[in-house]
Design a protein around this motif. Sequence first.
Motif, PDB file in Angstrom:
ATOM      1  N   ASN A 160       0.822  -1.202   0.000  1.00 60.93           N
ATOM      2  CA  ASN A 160       0.000   0.000   0.000  1.00 60.93           C
ATOM      3  C   ASN A 160       0.857   1.255   0.000  1.00 60.93           C
ATOM      4  N   ALA A 161       0.240   2.362  -0.382  1.00 62.73           N
ATOM      5  CA  ALA A 161       0.874   3.670  -0.316  1.00 62.73           C
ATOM      6  C   ALA A 161      -0.226   4.717  -0.177  1.00 62.73           C
ATOM      7  N   LEU A 162       0.173   5.949   0.079  1.00 61.71           N
ATOM      8  CA  LEU A 162      -0.754   7.080   0.116  1.00 61.71           C
ATOM      9  C   LEU A 162      -0.524   7.899  -1.156  1.00 61.71           C
ATOM     10  N   PHE A 163      -1.534   7.970  -2.010  1.00 62.48           N
ATOM     11  CA  PHE A 163      -1.443   8.704  -3.262  1.00 62.48           C
ATOM     12  C   PHE A 163      -2.063  10.096  -3.081  1.00 62.48           C
ATOM     13  N   TYR A 164      -1.514  11.098  -3.745  1.00 59.45           N
ATOM     14  CA  TYR A 164      -2.081  12.440  -3.591  1.00 59.45           C
ATOM     15  C   TYR A 164      -2.077  13.219  -4.900  1.00 59.45           C
ATOM     16  N   ASN A 165      -3.065  14.113  -5.011  1.00 63.40           N
ATOM     17  CA  ASN A 165      -3.255  14.977  -6.173  1.00 63.40           C
ATOM     18  C   ASN A 165      -2.508  16.289  -5.910  1.00 63.40           C
ATOM     19  N   LYS A 166      -1.420  16.507  -6.610  1.00 65.31           N
ATOM     20  CA  LYS A 166      -0.577  17.681  -6.370  1.00 65.31           C
ATOM     21  C   LYS A 166      -1.301  18.984  -6.701  1.00 65.31           C
ATOM     22  N   ASP A 167      -2.173  18.953  -7.703  1.00 63.54           N
ATOM     23  CA  ASP A 167      -2.879  20.180  -8.086  1.00 63.54           C
ATOM     24  C   ASP A 167      -3.807  20.670  -6.986  1.00 63.54           C
ATOM     25  N   ILE A 168      -4.489  19.733  -6.309  1.00 64.99           N
ATOM     26  CA  ILE A 168      -5.382  20.128  -5.214  1.00 64.99           C
ATOM     27  C   ILE A 168      -4.584  20.751  -4.078  1.00 64.99           C
ATOM     28  N   PHE A 169      -3.444  20.183  -3.764  1.00 66.25           N
ATOM     29  CA  PHE A 169      -2.590  20.743  -2.712  1.00 66.25           C
ATOM     30  C   PHE A 169      -2.091  22.130  -3.109  1.00 66.25           C
ATOM     31  N   LYS A 265     -10.284   9.651 -11.879  1.00 68.18           N
ATOM     32  CA  LYS A 265     -11.043  10.170 -13.028  1.00 68.18           C
ATOM     33  C   LYS A 265     -11.600  11.557 -12.764  1.00 68.18           C
ATOM     34  N   ASN A 266     -12.367  11.704 -11.672  1.00 67.63           N
ATOM     35  CA  ASN A 266     -12.997  12.990 -11.385  1.00 67.63           C
ATOM     36  C   ASN A 266     -12.004  14.009 -10.840  1.00 67.63           C
ATOM     37  N   GLN A 267     -10.962  13.525 -10.204  1.00 67.08           N
ATOM     38  CA  GLN A 267      -9.905  14.363  -9.634  1.00 67.08           C
ATOM     39  C   GLN A 267     -10.455  15.382  -8.651  1.00 67.08           C
ATOM     40  N   THR A 268     -11.365  14.891  -7.798  1.00 67.68           N
ATOM     41  CA  THR A 268     -11.959  15.720  -6.747  1.00 67.68           C
ATOM     42  C   THR A 268     -11.544  15.256  -5.359  1.00 67.68           C
ATOM     43  N   LEU A 269     -10.582  14.354  -5.293  1.00 66.92           N
ATOM     44  CA  LEU A 269     -10.113  13.800  -4.029  1.00 66.92           C
ATOM     45  C   LEU A 269      -8.624  14.075  -3.890  1.00 66.92           C
ATOM     46  N   ALA A 270      -8.232  14.680  -2.773  1.00 65.37           N
ATOM     47  CA  ALA A 270      -6.837  15.086  -2.587  1.00 65.37           C
ATOM     48  C   ALA A 270      -5.921  13.906  -2.296  1.00 65.37           C
ATOM     49  N   MET A 271      -6.390  12.960  -1.472  1.00 67.00           N
ATOM     50  CA  MET A 271      -5.551  11.828  -1.076  1.00 67.00           C
ATOM     51  C   MET A 271      -6.381  10.562  -0.990  1.00 67.00           C
ATOM     52  N   ALA A 283      -1.042   6.190 -16.875  1.00 63.71           N
ATOM     53  CA  ALA A 283      -1.775   6.411 -18.126  1.00 63.71           C
ATOM     54  C   ALA A 283      -2.760   7.572 -18.031  1.00 63.71           C
ATOM     55  N   SER A 284      -2.946   8.121 -16.828  1.00 64.34           N
ATOM     56  CA  SER A 284      -3.909   9.202 -16.632  1.00 64.34           C
ATOM     57  C   SER A 284      -3.246  10.565 -16.816  1.00 64.34           C
ATOM     58  N   ASN A 285      -4.068  11.611 -16.790  1.00 67.31           N
ATOM     59  CA  ASN A 285      -3.536  12.978 -16.854  1.00 67.31           C
ATOM     60  C   ASN A 285      -3.465  13.617 -15.477  1.00 67.31           C
ATOM     61  N   LEU A 286      -3.571  12.810 -14.442  1.00 65.28           N
ATOM     62  CA  LEU A 286      -3.537  13.296 -13.064  1.00 65.28           C
ATOM     63  C   LEU A 286      -2.114  13.715 -12.691  1.00 65.28           C
ATOM     64  N   ASN A 287      -2.002  14.855 -12.018  1.00 58.88           N
ATOM     65  CA  ASN A 287      -0.712  15.329 -11.505  1.00 58.88           C
ATOM     66  C   ASN A 287      -0.553  14.753 -10.102  1.00 58.88           C
ATOM     67  N   TRP A 288       0.103  13.617  -9.993  1.00 62.65           N
ATOM     68  CA  TRP A 288       0.094  12.844  -8.750  1.00 62.65           C
ATOM     69  C   TRP A 288       1.493  12.472  -8.297  1.00 62.65           C
ATOM     70  N   ASP A 289       1.550  12.033  -7.053  1.00 63.37           N
ATOM     71  CA  ASP A 289       2.739  11.380  -6.512  1.00 63.37           C
ATOM     72  C   ASP A 289       2.282  10.531  -5.340  1.00 63.37           C
ATOM     73  N   LEU A 290       3.216   9.924  -4.633  1.00 66.95           N
ATOM     74  CA  LEU A 290       2.852   9.047  -3.533  1.00 66.95           C
ATOM     75  C   LEU A 290       3.887   9.109  -2.425  1.00 66.95           C
ATOM     76  N   VAL A 291       3.432   8.752  -1.218  1.00 64.11           N
ATOM     77  CA  VAL A 291       4.318   8.614  -0.062  1.00 64.11           C
ATOM     78  C   VAL A 291       3.963   7.310   0.639  1.00 64.11           C
ATOM     79  N   GLU A 365       9.182   8.338 -14.050  1.00 66.39           N
ATOM     80  CA  GLU A 365      10.600   8.604 -13.850  1.00 66.39           C
ATOM     81  C   GLU A 365      10.893   9.401 -12.575  1.00 66.39           C
ATOM     82  N   HIS A 366      10.007  10.299 -12.181  1.00 65.51           N
ATOM     83  CA  HIS A 366      10.287  11.158 -11.027  1.00 65.51           C
ATOM     84  C   HIS A 366       9.300  10.920  -9.878  1.00 65.51           C
ATOM     85  N   LYS A 367       8.655   9.774  -9.875  1.00 65.30           N
ATOM     86  CA  LYS A 367       7.706   9.457  -8.811  1.00 65.30           C
ATOM     87  C   LYS A 367       8.424   8.771  -7.637  1.00 65.30           C
ATOM     88  N   ASN A 368       7.851   8.937  -6.462  1.00 64.72           N
ATOM     89  CA  ASN A 368       8.437   8.381  -5.235  1.00 64.72           C
ATOM     90  C   ASN A 368       8.068   6.904  -5.092  1.00 64.72           C
TER      91      ASN A 368
END
Length: 429
Positions: A160-169, A265-271, A283-291, A365-368
């Motif tokens: 498991n990991a915690l995924f987050y939407n960088k744009d919302i932050f 898909k909806n990109q209305t959830l921060a984490m 494959a998505s257009n989401l601006n994301w990363d993970l911790v 390439e630059h994801k955690n």
Amino acid sequence: MTMMRKRGWASLGMAALLLVGAGCGTKSSEAPPETGKPSQPEQLAPVSLTLFKEDNGVSAETVEQLIRNKFPQVTLKVIKSGKGTMIDEVVASGETPDIISYSLGGLWKLKDLQLLSDLTPLIQTHKFDLNRFVDGVVDTVRSYSDNGAFLVMPFELNNNALFYNKDIFDKAGVGYPQDGMTWDQVYDLAKKLVRMDGNVQVNGFHYNFLNVIYKNQLALPFVDAKTNKAAVNNDAWAQWVKVMTAFYTIPGNQPPVDEKTAFLKNQTLAMRTGPNYITELAASNLNWDLVSFPSFSGSSLTGTQMNAPYYAIPPASKNKDAAFQVISYLMSDEVATELARQGRIPIVKSEAVRKEFGKGIAGLEHKNLAAFFKDTIAKPAPQTKFDGAAKSAFNAMIVSMLGGGKDTNTALRELEETVNKQIEQELRR
């Protein structure tokens, strides 16, 4: 994917598969050979094998192609789980698979069908090195048996990991999550992110209920293995419930119908937390990363329970030795490396394998990605054949609490009664 998820690997090119086949049996230039290396699979004599494949982990097509490329001397019959070909139906028809690929949620089903044999003699004969596995794998597998038998060969992890939407932050002016956070810290972060963006409700944090329940970090049992009674109405589970339901007391942070859709898909959830699905994220257009996956404050237990798909050899198979040699190949570093490149979390501890994780997927390439490997395997909770029903009832209880209609003590007391009734009904069958 029980939670075992489908990410599909059937699209892997034939060239890569041939490369894997060609590489087996050669020494790696990056690391010394493992001690106790399995016997060379090319020694396998011509044989007919039947593989039963549930829809979990690596696709049936990929496993079939790997076997056919490496073992042209094997006549392989593949039975995919489906309507009319469920494992119990296959067995009832008189068919005896030589290899079964199944998910952890069906472990007790295979036990009841007497389709699991102790692999220890084969492990010893072929000098299969169990030390190749990530810490915690062997202890967890042995916990599935009363006498410490090694009943299954898990072939990948579902960390498991915690995924987050960088744009919302960024839009909220809030700093990104970090590795090593506690659930309390995630709660504080989530409160800062809940808001209305025009007519759209933005949620701070949601999780996949079944995933966090099945893989509970506190190593808490659902059923007492000695008494066959529910073990859910206690202070430890009360702590878990209070922490994990607190997120849904945040005004505006009500759970969507599908948190994965809300995030991806909806990109209305921060984490969100959940198992590995980086192929979809990439494959998505989401601006994301993970911790790394959060932990409970004050607890030394940070990892989650292992929930891995596995290979098994039925006692009635007449080709156990050949079946094990095939499994040994499928568990080799060569195969694990190619699977890791395609985004499947390796179950072996080899750094040479782990460093290839995700390298075959564009956009990572630059994801955690190292965050996945911080989810270590927790001490195994005692297992019983009634756990599946108990976990489902636990999930239903959590959902029922989200509207604020029940307090923790009442919910756990009612859950205890429900689970005990389920166990009594099962025992009467």
